[in-house]
Design a protein around this motif. Structure first.
Motif, PDB file in Angstrom:
ATOM      1  N   ARG A 124      -4.620   4.473   4.020  1.00 36.80           N
ATOM      2  CA  ARG A 124      -5.692   4.558   3.032  1.00 36.80           C
ATOM      3  C   ARG A 124      -5.354   3.781   1.761  1.00 36.80           C
ATOM      4  O   ARG A 124      -6.239   3.210   1.128  1.00 36.80           O
ATOM      5  CB  ARG A 124      -6.069   6.009   2.736  1.00 36.80           C
ATOM      6  N   TRP A 125      -4.057   3.753   1.380  1.00 34.32           N
ATOM      7  CA  TRP A 125      -3.690   2.907   0.247  1.00 34.32           C
ATOM      8  C   TRP A 125      -3.963   1.437   0.558  1.00 34.32           C
ATOM      9  O   TRP A 125      -4.469   0.697  -0.284  1.00 34.32           O
ATOM     10  CB  TRP A 125      -2.207   3.071  -0.083  1.00 34.32           C
ATOM     11  N   VAL A 126      -3.629   1.031   1.774  1.00 34.42           N
ATOM     12  CA  VAL A 126      -3.851  -0.357   2.196  1.00 34.42           C
ATOM     13  C   VAL A 126      -5.337  -0.695   2.196  1.00 34.42           C
ATOM     14  O   VAL A 126      -5.760  -1.742   1.682  1.00 34.42           O
ATOM     15  CB  VAL A 126      -3.229  -0.588   3.589  1.00 34.42           C
ATOM     16  N   GLU A 127      -6.152   0.190   2.757  1.00 31.70           N
ATOM     17  CA  GLU A 127      -7.578  -0.115   2.909  1.00 31.70           C
ATOM     18  C   GLU A 127      -8.312  -0.187   1.576  1.00 31.70           C
ATOM     19  O   GLU A 127      -9.389  -0.777   1.498  1.00 31.70           O
ATOM     20  CB  GLU A 127      -8.220   0.928   3.824  1.00 31.70           C
ATOM     21  N   ARG A 128      -7.743   0.388   0.527  1.00 33.10           N
ATOM     22  CA  ARG A 128      -8.350   0.269  -0.804  1.00 33.10           C
ATOM     23  C   ARG A 128      -8.087  -1.102  -1.431  1.00 33.10           C
ATOM     24  O   ARG A 128      -8.737  -1.465  -2.408  1.00 33.10           O
ATOM     25  CB  ARG A 128      -7.809   1.368  -1.723  1.00 33.10           C
ATOM     26  N   ARG A 129      -7.139  -1.845  -0.881  1.00 33.00           N
ATOM     27  CA  ARG A 129      -6.710  -3.097  -1.502  1.00 33.00           C
ATOM     28  C   ARG A 129      -6.993  -4.335  -0.659  1.00 33.00           C
ATOM     29  O   ARG A 129      -6.854  -5.459  -1.146  1.00 33.00           O
ATOM     30  CB  ARG A 129      -5.205  -3.015  -1.798  1.00 33.00           C
ATOM     31  N   TYR A 130      -7.381  -4.135   0.597  1.00 30.75           N
ATOM     32  CA  TYR A 130      -7.657  -5.254   1.503  1.00 30.75           C
ATOM     33  C   TYR A 130      -9.025  -5.053   2.132  1.00 30.75           C
ATOM     34  O   TYR A 130      -9.335  -3.978   2.655  1.00 30.75           O
ATOM     35  CB  TYR A 130      -6.580  -5.344   2.597  1.00 30.75           C
ATOM     36  N   THR A 131      -9.831  -6.103   2.079  1.00 36.82           N
ATOM     37  CA  THR A 131     -11.201  -5.971   2.579  1.00 36.82           C
ATOM     38  C   THR A 131     -11.275  -5.987   4.098  1.00 36.82           C
ATOM     39  O   THR A 131     -12.255  -5.512   4.667  1.00 36.82           O
ATOM     40  CB  THR A 131     -12.073  -7.113   2.024  1.00 36.82           C
TER      41      THR A 131
ATOM     42  N   ALA B 245      -1.521  12.506  -3.229  1.00 40.88           N
ATOM     43  CA  ALA B 245      -0.792  12.112  -2.031  1.00 40.88           C
ATOM     44  C   ALA B 245      -0.769  13.206  -0.972  1.00 40.88           C
ATOM     45  O   ALA B 245      -0.598  14.389  -1.275  1.00 40.88           O
ATOM     46  CB  ALA B 245       0.638  11.727  -2.400  1.00 40.88           C
ATOM     47  N   THR B 246      -0.948  12.778   0.265  1.00 44.36           N
ATOM     48  CA  THR B 246      -0.775  13.663   1.414  1.00 44.36           C
ATOM     49  C   THR B 246       0.722  13.899   1.620  1.00 44.36           C
ATOM     50  O   THR B 246       1.560  13.213   1.018  1.00 44.36           O
ATOM     51  CB  THR B 246      -1.358  13.015   2.672  1.00 44.36           C
ATOM     52  N   PRO B 247       1.099  14.849   2.469  1.00 45.91           N
ATOM     53  CA  PRO B 247       2.534  15.049   2.729  1.00 45.91           C
ATOM     54  C   PRO B 247       3.243  13.779   3.202  1.00 45.91           C
ATOM     55  O   PRO B 247       4.374  13.501   2.768  1.00 45.91           O
ATOM     56  CB  PRO B 247       2.539  16.143   3.802  1.00 45.91           C
ATOM     57  N   ASP B 248       2.598  12.982   4.064  1.00 44.09           N
ATOM     58  CA  ASP B 248       3.225  11.750   4.532  1.00 44.09           C
ATOM     59  C   ASP B 248       3.349  10.741   3.394  1.00 44.09           C
ATOM     60  O   ASP B 248       4.366  10.045   3.260  1.00 44.09           O
ATOM     61  CB  ASP B 248       2.429  11.150   5.688  1.00 44.09           C
ATOM     62  N   GLU B 249       2.321  10.670   2.553  1.00 39.20           N
ATOM     63  CA  GLU B 249       2.390   9.766   1.400  1.00 39.20           C
ATOM     64  C   GLU B 249       3.443  10.238   0.395  1.00 39.20           C
ATOM     65  O   GLU B 249       4.129   9.417  -0.230  1.00 39.20           O
ATOM     66  CB  GLU B 249       1.016   9.661   0.743  1.00 39.20           C
ATOM     67  N   GLN B 250       3.591  11.534   0.240  1.00 35.40           N
ATOM     68  CA  GLN B 250       4.634  12.059  -0.639  1.00 35.40           C
ATOM     69  C   GLN B 250       6.020  11.647  -0.143  1.00 35.40           C
ATOM     70  O   GLN B 250       6.904  11.337  -0.940  1.00 35.40           O
ATOM     71  CB  GLN B 250       4.525  13.581  -0.730  1.00 35.40           C
TER      72      GLN B 250
ATOM     73  N   VAL C 272       1.979  -3.028  -1.744  1.00 34.61           N
ATOM     74  CA  VAL C 272       1.062  -1.950  -2.128  1.00 34.61           C
ATOM     75  C   VAL C 272       1.868  -0.886  -2.858  1.00 34.61           C
ATOM     76  O   VAL C 272       2.831  -0.331  -2.303  1.00 34.61           O
ATOM     77  CB  VAL C 272       0.377  -1.346  -0.878  1.00 34.61           C
ATOM     78  N   PHE C 273       1.490  -0.601  -4.101  1.00 34.13           N
ATOM     79  CA  PHE C 273       2.208   0.368  -4.909  1.00 34.13           C
ATOM     80  C   PHE C 273       1.207   1.381  -5.441  1.00 34.13           C
ATOM     81  O   PHE C 273       0.230   1.016  -6.103  1.00 34.13           O
ATOM     82  CB  PHE C 273       2.933  -0.352  -6.045  1.00 34.13           C
ATOM     83  N   PRO C 274       1.401   2.667  -5.137  1.00 35.22           N
ATOM     84  CA  PRO C 274       0.393   3.677  -5.468  1.00 35.22           C
ATOM     85  C   PRO C 274       0.171   3.845  -6.966  1.00 35.22           C
ATOM     86  O   PRO C 274       1.113   3.754  -7.760  1.00 35.22           O
ATOM     87  CB  PRO C 274       0.956   4.960  -4.845  1.00 35.22           C
TER      88      PRO C 274
ATOM     89  N   VAL D  52      10.076   0.543   0.824  1.00 37.12           N
ATOM     90  CA  VAL D  52       8.725   0.535   0.256  1.00 37.12           C
ATOM     91  C   VAL D  52       7.724   0.596   1.404  1.00 37.12           C
ATOM     92  O   VAL D  52       7.645  -0.319   2.213  1.00 37.12           O
ATOM     93  CB  VAL D  52       8.487  -0.727  -0.596  1.00 37.12           C
ATOM     94  N   GLN D  53       6.968   1.681   1.461  1.00 36.38           N
ATOM     95  CA  GLN D  53       5.999   1.888   2.522  1.00 36.38           C
ATOM     96  C   GLN D  53       4.620   2.150   1.912  1.00 36.38           C
ATOM     97  O   GLN D  53       4.499   2.430   0.719  1.00 36.38           O
ATOM     98  CB  GLN D  53       6.420   3.065   3.410  1.00 36.38           C
ATOM     99  N   ALA D  54       3.610   2.063   2.735  1.00 35.30           N
ATOM    100  CA  ALA D  54       2.240   2.298   2.250  1.00 35.30           C
ATOM    101  C   ALA D  54       1.418   2.937   3.354  1.00 35.30           C
ATOM    102  O   ALA D  54       1.536   2.588   4.524  1.00 35.30           O
ATOM    103  CB  ALA D  54       1.582   0.988   1.814  1.00 35.30           C
TER     104      ALA D  54
END
Length: 382
Positions: free
Chosen positions: A340-347, A217-222, A207-209, A335-337
């Motif tokens: 919410r990034w994950v849930e946009r890419r996996y059903t 990005a949220t602080p954790d995503e940043q 998963v790559f933003p 590389v982390q994700a």
């Protein structure tokens, strides 16, 4: 097709004494470089000299060899290529087959401490209903698998080979797990959604933003974005080399055990969750076991070519991944994700957890945690 090409045969790893003697000679004859002039230039001279001294005088390959053979060592031919694998069946009748996929610079040995708890959970303080039959193939060009002699062996082709392998072993329904390049292979398998695949789990999300996700990005995503940027700017030189000129570095990796050790040790130093000493989180002998899986079969160049092959495959699909998948995000991973990034890419996200400890080599650094993450992910699919 000849039955000899479709059978799975026991394979005993037995390295000749002469190969070990040659290794000892080469280590003794190492011409060392001068000392580093600053921090963060790669493994320090004193550290590598100590590692190689132990390798030459205190390390026991025969111990590792016995472990491989005791785990259940086999060979078969897939898509014209001989493949080495570990295969351990559970005593539990309800066990689910589990494919474990390693990456670089790992090997089938990454998972050695997972095999017992996964196949026989009761004997390791777990529940019978969490049992798995475990299959761990060695990537083409890695370990005791054959080396491809033509191009085309990227993650997608390996995915097809592993799908065929699970069917050949008689498994109609199964699940898959991977880290590093194993994650890329599991991603390719899961996007194919073969009829027998029930679900997947990865500890390095593919998963790559997007630019918009970076902006929002949220602080954790940043923090995740910054960690990935640091990796790309300061730590991924090995990947760039292997993606563009694997043969160039291959000559050094084939000829110099100290050079191979430094090339691999760099990863243990940079992407494990350590306080400056990777040997505090992965035992020195286990690191050398991994190095030996490249030295003994002369797999430095052939394994490096996976990066070159992957660079030439089509990019990831923008369509959501249909396979139920679980995610374990370790804090030391480059590389982390976010969820919410994950849930946009996996059903169907079966499980998501951000862990407190552990890094890129999760199976080596935090084996008990990874076992529980795998169990948790797949419980709902039983």
């Amino acid at each position: 097709m000849s039955s000899q090409l479709t059978t799975v045969e026991p394979f005993r790893v037995e390295v000749a004494d002469g190969e070990l003697d040659d290794l000892a000679r080469r280590l003794a004859d190492t011409r060392w470089p001068d000392r580093e002039t600053g921090a963060d230039q790669g493994p320090e001279l004193d550290r590598l000299r100590a590692l190689c001294e132990h390798w030459a005088t205190g390390y026991d390959w025969r111990r590792c060899e016995r472990e491989i053979n005791d785990l259940g060592s086999f060979r078969t031919v897939l898509d014209g290529l001989g493949v080495h694998l570990l295969h351990a069946r559970s005593p539990e009748p309800s066990a689910i087959p589990l494919l474990l996929c390693h990456g670089w610079p790992g090997s089938v040995l990454e998972f050695r401490r997972l095999v017992g708890p996964l196949t026989d959970p009761v004997a390791h303080g777990g529940r019978a209903e969490d049992a798995f039959h475990v299959v761990v193939p060695s990537m083409p060009g890695f370990g005791f698998s054959d080396k491809p002699t033509t191009t085309g062996w990227g993650p997608s082709r390996i995915a097809d080979a592993w799908i065929e392998l699970m069917g050949r072993l008689g498994y109609d329904e199964w699940v898959a797990q991977g880290g590093d390049w194993g994650s890329a292979v599991v991603e390719a398998i899961s996007r194919r959604a073969p009829s027998g695949l029930l679900g997947a789990h990865v500890n390095l999300p593919m998963v790559f933003p997007t630019a918009q996700e970076v902006a929002d990005a949220t602080p954790d995503e940043q923090r995740m974005i910054e960690r990935a940027r640091h990796y790309r700017s300061s730590q991924d030189g090995y990947a760039r080399q292997q993606s563009t000129r694997p043969q160039t570095i291959g000559y050094s990796l084939a000829d110099s055990p100290a050079g191979l050790a430094a090339w691999i040790y760099t990863l243990f130093q940079d992407v494990t969750d350590n306080d400056g000493d990777p040997e505090l989180v992965v035992d020195r002998d286990e690191i050398l076991d991994e190095v030996m899986m490249y030295w003994l079969p002369n797999a430095g160049a052939s394994s490096a070519r996976l990066y070159w092959e992957a660079l030439r495959e089509p990019g990831p699909s923008s369509e959501p991944n249909p396979t139920p998948t679980g995610f374990s995000v370790f804090p030391g991973e480059a590389v982390q994700a976010s969820r919410r990034w994950v849930e946009r890419r996996y059903t169907d996200v079966l499980h998501y957890r951000a862990l407190d400890q552990g890094g890129h080599f999760a199976a080596l650094e935090q084996p008990a945690v990874l076992v529980e993450e795998i169990r948790t992910t797949f419980r709902s699919l039983r």
